[in-house]
Design a protein around this motif. Structure first.
Motif, PDB file in Angstrom:
ATOM      1  N   ASP A 125       0.667  -1.245  -0.193  1.00 63.66           N
ATOM      2  CA  ASP A 125       0.083   0.091   0.000  1.00 63.66           C
ATOM      3  C   ASP A 125       0.872   1.201   0.171  1.00 63.66           C
ATOM      4  O   ASP A 125       0.611   2.080  -0.666  1.00 63.66           O
ATOM      5  N   VAL A 126       1.959   1.388   0.789  1.00 62.76           N
ATOM      6  CA  VAL A 126       2.975   2.354   0.883  1.00 62.76           C
ATOM      7  C   VAL A 126       3.338   2.526  -0.450  1.00 62.76           C
ATOM      8  O   VAL A 126       3.397   3.670  -1.082  1.00 62.76           O
ATOM      9  N   LEU A 127       4.051   1.631  -1.155  1.00 65.26           N
ATOM     10  CA  LEU A 127       4.531   1.775  -2.543  1.00 65.26           C
ATOM     11  C   LEU A 127       3.462   2.240  -3.530  1.00 65.26           C
ATOM     12  O   LEU A 127       3.818   3.099  -4.226  1.00 65.26           O
ATOM     13  N   ASP A 128       2.342   1.699  -3.261  1.00 66.52           N
ATOM     14  CA  ASP A 128       1.121   2.204  -4.259  1.00 66.52           C
ATOM     15  C   ASP A 128       0.816   3.799  -3.996  1.00 66.52           C
ATOM     16  O   ASP A 128       0.872   4.576  -5.068  1.00 66.52           O
ATOM     17  N   VAL A 133       6.613  10.134  -6.072  1.00 67.38           N
ATOM     18  CA  VAL A 133       7.682  10.120  -5.390  1.00 67.38           C
ATOM     19  C   VAL A 133       8.620   8.757  -5.056  1.00 67.38           C
ATOM     20  O   VAL A 133       7.702   7.801  -4.947  1.00 67.38           O
ATOM     21  N   MET A 134       9.784   8.922  -4.610  1.00 69.46           N
ATOM     22  CA  MET A 134      10.513   7.703  -4.366  1.00 69.46           C
ATOM     23  C   MET A 134      10.612   7.799  -2.879  1.00 69.46           C
ATOM     24  O   MET A 134      10.454   9.049  -2.171  1.00 69.46           O
ATOM     25  N   ILE A 135      10.984   6.589  -2.186  1.00 73.15           N
ATOM     26  CA  ILE A 135      11.092   6.546  -0.670  1.00 73.15           C
ATOM     27  C   ILE A 135      12.521   6.188  -0.494  1.00 73.15           C
ATOM     28  O   ILE A 135      13.170   5.519  -1.207  1.00 73.15           O
ATOM     29  N   ALA A 136      13.060   6.604   0.892  1.00 72.83           N
ATOM     30  CA  ALA A 136      14.530   6.487   1.376  1.00 72.83           C
ATOM     31  C   ALA A 136      14.058   6.096   2.743  1.00 72.83           C
ATOM     32  O   ALA A 136      13.178   6.492   3.284  1.00 72.83           O
ATOM     33  N   LEU A 169       9.681  -3.152   2.186  1.00 68.51           N
ATOM     34  CA  LEU A 169       9.408  -2.605   1.090  1.00 68.51           C
ATOM     35  C   LEU A 169       9.919  -3.294  -0.107  1.00 68.51           C
ATOM     36  O   LEU A 169       9.234  -3.481  -1.131  1.00 68.51           O
ATOM     37  N   THR A 170      10.994  -3.805  -0.351  1.00 69.05           N
ATOM     38  CA  THR A 170      11.709  -4.459  -1.442  1.00 69.05           C
ATOM     39  C   THR A 170      11.372  -5.816  -1.591  1.00 69.05           C
ATOM     40  O   THR A 170      11.545  -6.559  -2.685  1.00 69.05           O
ATOM     41  N   GLU A 171      10.544  -6.364  -0.543  1.00 75.03           N
ATOM     42  CA  GLU A 171       9.975  -7.662  -0.665  1.00 75.03           C
ATOM     43  C   GLU A 171       8.804  -7.753  -1.544  1.00 75.03           C
ATOM     44  O   GLU A 171       8.646  -8.762  -2.432  1.00 75.03           O
ATOM     45  N   VAL A 172       8.356  -6.669  -1.832  1.00 77.56           N
ATOM     46  CA  VAL A 172       7.124  -6.213  -2.585  1.00 77.56           C
ATOM     47  C   VAL A 172       7.678  -6.443  -4.191  1.00 77.56           C
ATOM     48  O   VAL A 172       8.416  -5.560  -4.352  1.00 77.56           O
ATOM     49  N   PRO A 173       7.248  -7.359  -5.084  1.00 78.24           N
ATOM     50  CA  PRO A 173       7.554  -7.358  -6.502  1.00 78.24           C
ATOM     51  C   PRO A 173       7.363  -5.913  -7.058  1.00 78.24           C
ATOM     52  O   PRO A 173       6.244  -5.295  -6.878  1.00 78.24           O
ATOM     53  N   GLY A 174       8.192  -5.514  -7.990  1.00 72.88           N
ATOM     54  CA  GLY A 174       8.074  -4.085  -8.658  1.00 72.88           C
ATOM     55  C   GLY A 174       8.198  -3.023  -7.776  1.00 72.88           C
ATOM     56  O   GLY A 174       8.004  -1.715  -8.209  1.00 72.88           O
ATOM     57  N   SER A 175       8.880  -2.983  -6.688  1.00 68.97           N
ATOM     58  CA  SER A 175       9.295  -2.010  -5.652  1.00 68.97           C
ATOM     59  C   SER A 175      10.487  -1.184  -6.213  1.00 68.97           C
ATOM     60  O   SER A 175      10.500   0.181  -5.644  1.00 68.97           O
ATOM     61  N   SER A 176      11.053  -1.231  -7.271  1.00 65.30           N
ATOM     62  CA  SER A 176      12.329  -0.642  -7.725  1.00 65.30           C
ATOM     63  C   SER A 176      11.845   0.700  -8.268  1.00 65.30           C
ATOM     64  O   SER A 176      12.435   1.802  -8.246  1.00 65.30           O
ATOM     65  N   ASP A 177      10.547   0.863  -8.632  1.00 62.21           N
ATOM     66  CA  ASP A 177      10.087   2.241  -9.063  1.00 62.21           C
ATOM     67  C   ASP A 177       9.580   3.002  -8.150  1.00 62.21           C
ATOM     68  O   ASP A 177       9.144   4.240  -8.178  1.00 62.21           O
ATOM     69  N   ALA A 178       9.707   2.650  -6.758  1.00 60.18           N
ATOM     70  CA  ALA A 178       9.113   3.435  -5.777  1.00 60.18           C
ATOM     71  C   ALA A 178      10.091   3.543  -4.402  1.00 60.18           C
ATOM     72  O   ALA A 178      10.011   4.528  -3.667  1.00 60.18           O
ATOM     73  N   LEU A 214       3.783   5.417   8.954  1.00 61.96           N
ATOM     74  CA  LEU A 214       4.123   6.983   9.193  1.00 61.96           C
ATOM     75  C   LEU A 214       4.222   7.378   7.713  1.00 61.96           C
ATOM     76  O   LEU A 214       3.868   8.332   7.044  1.00 61.96           O
ATOM     77  N   LEU A 215       5.101   6.280   6.953  1.00 62.36           N
ATOM     78  CA  LEU A 215       5.206   6.654   5.533  1.00 62.36           C
ATOM     79  C   LEU A 215       3.769   6.776   4.744  1.00 62.36           C
ATOM     80  O   LEU A 215       3.608   7.774   3.921  1.00 62.36           O
ATOM     81  N   MET A 216       2.897   5.899   4.934  1.00 62.94           N
ATOM     82  CA  MET A 216       1.500   5.864   4.417  1.00 62.94           C
ATOM     83  C   MET A 216       0.811   7.236   4.635  1.00 62.94           C
ATOM     84  O   MET A 216       0.328   7.938   3.801  1.00 62.94           O
ATOM     85  N   ASP A 217       0.837   7.767   6.355  1.00 62.24           N
ATOM     86  CA  ASP A 217       0.233   8.773   6.627  1.00 62.24           C
ATOM     87  C   ASP A 217       0.975  10.011   5.733  1.00 62.24           C
ATOM     88  O   ASP A 217       0.233  11.135   5.429  1.00 62.24           O
ATOM     89  N   GLY A 218       2.377  10.041   5.743  1.00 62.53           N
ATOM     90  CA  GLY A 218       3.133  11.140   4.992  1.00 62.53           C
ATOM     91  C   GLY A 218       2.831  11.247   3.542  1.00 62.53           C
ATOM     92  O   GLY A 218       2.398  12.278   3.077  1.00 62.53           O
ATOM     93  N   LEU A 219       2.524  10.179   2.956  1.00 64.63           N
ATOM     94  CA  LEU A 219       2.007  10.073   1.411  1.00 64.63           C
ATOM     95  C   LEU A 219       0.691  10.453   1.150  1.00 64.63           C
ATOM     96  O   LEU A 219       0.429  11.407   0.204  1.00 64.63           O
ATOM     97  N   ARG A 220      -0.041  10.091   2.221  1.00 62.03           N
ATOM     98  CA  ARG A 220      -1.726  10.615   2.031  1.00 62.03           C
ATOM     99  C   ARG A 220      -2.001  12.246   2.485  1.00 62.03           C
ATOM    100  O   ARG A 220      -2.598  13.017   1.884  1.00 62.03           O
TER     101      ARG A 220
END
Length: 157
Positions: free
Chosen positions: A6-9, A16-19, A33-42, A149-155
């Motif tokens: 959900d955070v990646l979406d 935006v990208m995440i660090a 985060l990187t356990e999720v397939p396709g995470s390299s774009d986020a 926190l990432l999810m809340d910040g992105l929202r």
């Protein structure tokens, strides 16, 4: 779907990208985060800054801040998150520094974790007392809280 997915979406939707800047979790947040397939774009990068010198060298945490407040402090979490944002191509960064245990002290008990969340418009911090629930559980709870926190910040952002 997992919170990490959900955070990646949410990051993709915002463009935006995440660090991450991690001390007590040793890379578990970026691993989730990187356990999720396709995470390299986020996901841009993760900084594992376990030692104080790593916090200074990689993230620009000031020696004065470490001296005055100690590594487990909102002040250091703030500088870690801001440094991760500055040293990456990310639009949002989360930081964690804490005492996973065993151990701790009266002033900094086991289970205390300080979090930072940085975005271009500012950085917020908070401290969570997970308690002496064991090293594995503190670290797992820290990952979940950081993802939220990432999810809340992105929202919000």
């Amino acid at each position: 779907m997992s919170l990490a997915a959900d955070v990646l979406d949410a990051a993709r939707a915002r463009g935006v990208m995440i660090a991450t800047a991690e001390s007590c979790t040793g890379g578990l947040i970026v691993a989730a985060l990187t356990e999720v397939p396709g995470s390299s774009d986020a996901v841009d990068r993760g900084f594992i800054t376990y030692s104080n010198s790593a916090k200074q060298d990689m993230l620009g945490v000031r020696p004065d801040t470490l001296q005055a407040h100690g590594a487990v402090s909102e002040e250091v979490a703030m500088e870690m998150a801001a440094g991760a944002l500055r040293q990456s191509a990310a639009g949002i960064a989360v930081s964690v520094t804490g005492i996973a245990g065993p151990g701790g002290s009266e002033h900094k008990p086991e289970g205390r974790v300080c979090f930072g969340i940085a975005q271009p418009f500012g950085t917020r911090t908070e401290t969570v007392e997970f308690g002496a629930i064991g090293r594995h559980r503190v670290r797992a709870a820290t990952v979940e809280h950081a993802l939220q926190l990432l999810m809340d910040g992105l929202r919000r952002g």
